[in-house]
Motif scaffolding. Structure first.
Motif, short mmCIF file in Angstrom:
data_model
loop_
_atom_site.label_atom_id
_atom_site.label_comp_id
_atom_site.label_asym_id
_atom_site.label_seq_id
_atom_site.Cartn_x
_atom_site.Cartn_y
_atom_site.Cartn_z
N GLY A 123 -39.11 -16.55 50.65
CA GLY A 123 -39.04 -15.10 50.52
C GLY A 123 -37.81 -14.46 51.10
O GLY A 123 -37.68 -13.23 51.07
N GLN A 124 -36.88 -15.24 51.65
CA GLN A 124 -35.67 -14.68 52.24
C GLN A 124 -34.45 -15.18 51.49
O GLN A 124 -34.25 -16.39 51.35
N HIS A 125 -33.63 -14.24 51.04
CA HIS A 125 -32.40 -14.60 50.33
C HIS A 125 -31.28 -14.77 51.36
O HIS A 125 -30.32 -14.02 51.40
N SER A 126 -31.44 -15.80 52.19
CA SER A 126 -30.55 -15.95 53.35
C SER A 126 -29.95 -17.33 53.46
O SER A 126 -29.51 -17.73 54.54
N TRP A 127 -29.91 -18.07 52.36
CA TRP A 127 -29.41 -19.44 52.40
C TRP A 127 -28.28 -19.65 51.40
O TRP A 127 -28.21 -18.97 50.38
N ILE A 128 -27.43 -20.60 51.71
CA ILE A 128 -26.38 -21.04 50.79
C ILE A 128 -26.58 -22.53 50.55
O ILE A 128 -26.52 -23.33 51.50
N VAL A 136 -27.21 -24.06 54.28
CA VAL A 136 -26.79 -23.43 55.53
C VAL A 136 -27.37 -22.02 55.57
O VAL A 136 -27.47 -21.34 54.55
N GLN A 137 -27.80 -21.61 56.75
CA GLN A 137 -28.33 -20.27 56.96
C GLN A 137 -27.37 -19.51 57.87
O GLN A 137 -27.41 -19.63 59.10
N PRO A 138 -26.49 -18.70 57.30
CA PRO A 138 -25.45 -18.01 58.09
C PRO A 138 -26.01 -17.11 59.18
O PRO A 138 -25.31 -16.85 60.17
N ALA A 139 -27.24 -16.61 59.03
CA ALA A 139 -27.80 -15.72 60.05
C ALA A 139 -27.86 -16.39 61.42
O ALA A 139 -27.75 -15.72 62.45
N MET A 182 -25.84 -7.47 61.62
CA MET A 182 -27.25 -7.13 61.62
C MET A 182 -27.64 -6.40 60.34
O MET A 182 -28.71 -6.65 59.76
N ALA A 183 -26.77 -5.49 59.88
CA ALA A 183 -27.06 -4.75 58.66
C ALA A 183 -27.09 -5.67 57.44
O ALA A 183 -27.95 -5.54 56.56
N ILE A 184 -26.17 -6.63 57.39
CA ILE A 184 -26.14 -7.56 56.26
C ILE A 184 -27.39 -8.43 56.26
O ILE A 184 -28.01 -8.66 55.21
N VAL A 185 -27.78 -8.91 57.44
CA VAL A 185 -28.97 -9.76 57.54
C VAL A 185 -30.22 -8.98 57.15
O VAL A 185 -31.14 -9.53 56.53
N MET A 186 -30.25 -7.70 57.47
CA MET A 186 -31.42 -6.89 57.13
C MET A 186 -31.56 -6.73 55.63
O MET A 186 -32.67 -6.57 55.10
N LEU A 187 -30.44 -6.81 54.91
CA LEU A 187 -30.48 -6.68 53.45
C LEU A 187 -31.06 -7.92 52.78
O LEU A 187 -31.40 -7.88 51.59
N MET A 188 -31.21 -9.02 53.51
CA MET A 188 -31.64 -10.28 52.87
C MET A 188 -33.08 -10.29 52.36
O MET A 188 -33.29 -10.92 51.31
N PRO A 189 -34.13 -9.75 52.94
CA PRO A 189 -34.20 -9.25 54.33
C PRO A 189 -34.71 -10.36 55.26
O PRO A 189 -35.58 -11.14 54.89
#
Length: 399
Positions: A123-128, A136-139, A182-189
């Protein structure tokens, strides 16, 4: 004496070579905090057994190889230790000059996750995805970037001898640098990572000696921000469901509350000494989801019991104790802030992860430092250990 040390100039010593240099008291080996290093190593290497137990019977994940996650976890640990050693070799002062480049690199990685290069997991668009089963998870690295960026900005004038504490302008600039990732990570969310980052910022402000009004203002903004995020519908449905299940554990024990319910059953069934490694019924029965990552603490609770679970907590406490000691004795404010940021990072993340397994914190999807499976998390935490050791190595050795 101020909280960040006496700023004593390091002693100049004659150059040595070979074995004599390695054994000399001027060698970096004498400056390393071995208690910190060994505690982190025991956590990282010992957790491989927990990861192995949680995954060896899950053929859909291991592709038929029971040792699949064991080998990958150990590989992650070794790579993480090498990265930490590289930071120590570079040294705190030289690494400080690289911070702007590292910060930009992390921001670019975060932006890449929002592009077609990014992928969605749980559910999180936070991976490459890197291919070959690696991602990799840049967060995770963004936490490190916030620590370093704020340390540089808040300490510049103080370490130059121009001020005793960070100016209001420096604090504002530091908050701006922290807000961007923080703002970018919140957009993932990825609300869990943002919570950790907020704790890091608060810990840094407290450790830097910034005016109390900044801390109070940040807390008020944080409360207002949480209310706004909830009202504006920034969170996805599954994240809202997690908080609802935390507020009411009996809301849907077979649905949104399933993870927490099964985690508590697993930990509670372990008793004092546990059911034995590889013999946990909840673990072998695959009742606990994401058990090798977010809920790895439940493996320790069920199979090693209260004794094993407390072992993880005690070792984490030792890491935090040594980090506090490094912060207290740092030779400059930069080192103090770096250590304070790492302390806030590790302590909040460990409390949240263990707390959600026990049902006293909402499920946020963040790993247990040094213990959970995951390359990005392992690399970031060992880079942080390297930073702590680099700060420690700046201290002069008593004659």
């Amino acid at each position: 004496m101020s909280s960040y040390g006496s700023y004593r100039q390091l002693r100049l010593t004659p150059q040595r070579t070979g074995v004599s240099k390695a054994l000399s008291k001027d060698s970096p080996l004498w400056r390393i905090d071995w208690i910190l290093l060994l505690s982190a190593m025991v956590l990282s290497l010992g957790s491989s057994l927990l990861v192995w137990s949680a995954t060896r019977g899950r053929d859909s994940l291991t592709h038929g190889d029971p040792q699949y996650f064991l080998y990958r976890h150990l590989t992650n640990v070794v790579i993480g230790m090498v990265l930490g050693a590289a930071v120590i070799a570079i040294g705190s002062r030289r690494f400080r000059t690289l911070v702007p480049f590292l910060y930009v690199a992390v921001i670019l990685m975060l932006l890449a996750t929002l592009s077609p290069l990014g992928s969605t997991i749980n559910g999180q668009h936070s991976w490459i995805q890197l291919g070959g089963g690696f991602s990799v998870q840049p967060a995770e690295f963004a936490k490190l970037a916030i620590v370093l960026a704020m340390a540089v900005v808040l300490s510049d004038q103080v370490d130059a001898g121009e001020r005793e504490f960070p100016s209001n302008r420096a604090v504002f600039r530091g908050l701006v640098w922290a807000t961007v990732p923080m703002a970018i990570v919140m957009l993932m969310p990825d609300a869990g990572s943002v919570m950790v980052m907020a704790a890091i910022v608060l810990g840094i402000l407290l450790g830097s000696g910034a005016a109390n009004r900044w801390v109070c203002g940040l807390l008020l903004i944080g409360v207002a921000g949480c209310v706004a995020i909830w009202k504006l519908g920034v969170l996805s449905k599954y994240q809202i469901d997690r908080f609802a299940a935390f507020a009411n554990p009996q809301l849907d024990p077979s649905g949104v509350g399933y993870n927490t319910a099964q985690a508590r059953i697993a930990i509670g069934s372990g008793g004092l000494t546990g059911k034995g490694l590889f013999h946990g019924t909840q673990t072998t029965g695959q009742f606990v989801p994401e058990q090798q990552t977010d809920f790895v603490f439940t493996v320790a609770g069920e199979e090693l019991g209260f004794v094993g679970a407390m072992g993880i907590i005690v070792l984490t406490g030792v890491v935090l104790w040594r980090a506090c000691r490094i912060a207290r004795h740092a030779t400059d404010l930069y080192g103090t802030i770096v250590a304070a940021g790492v302390i806030a990072w590790f302590s909040f993340q460990a409390f949240e992860n263990i707390g959600m397994c026990l049902g006293i914190m909402p499920v946020a999807g963040i790993p247990l430092p040094f213990v959970s499976y995951g390359g990005s998390s392992m690399f970031a935490t060992w880079l942080a250990i390297g930073l702590l050791q680099a700060v420690q190595s700046q201290r002069p050795i008593a004659a």
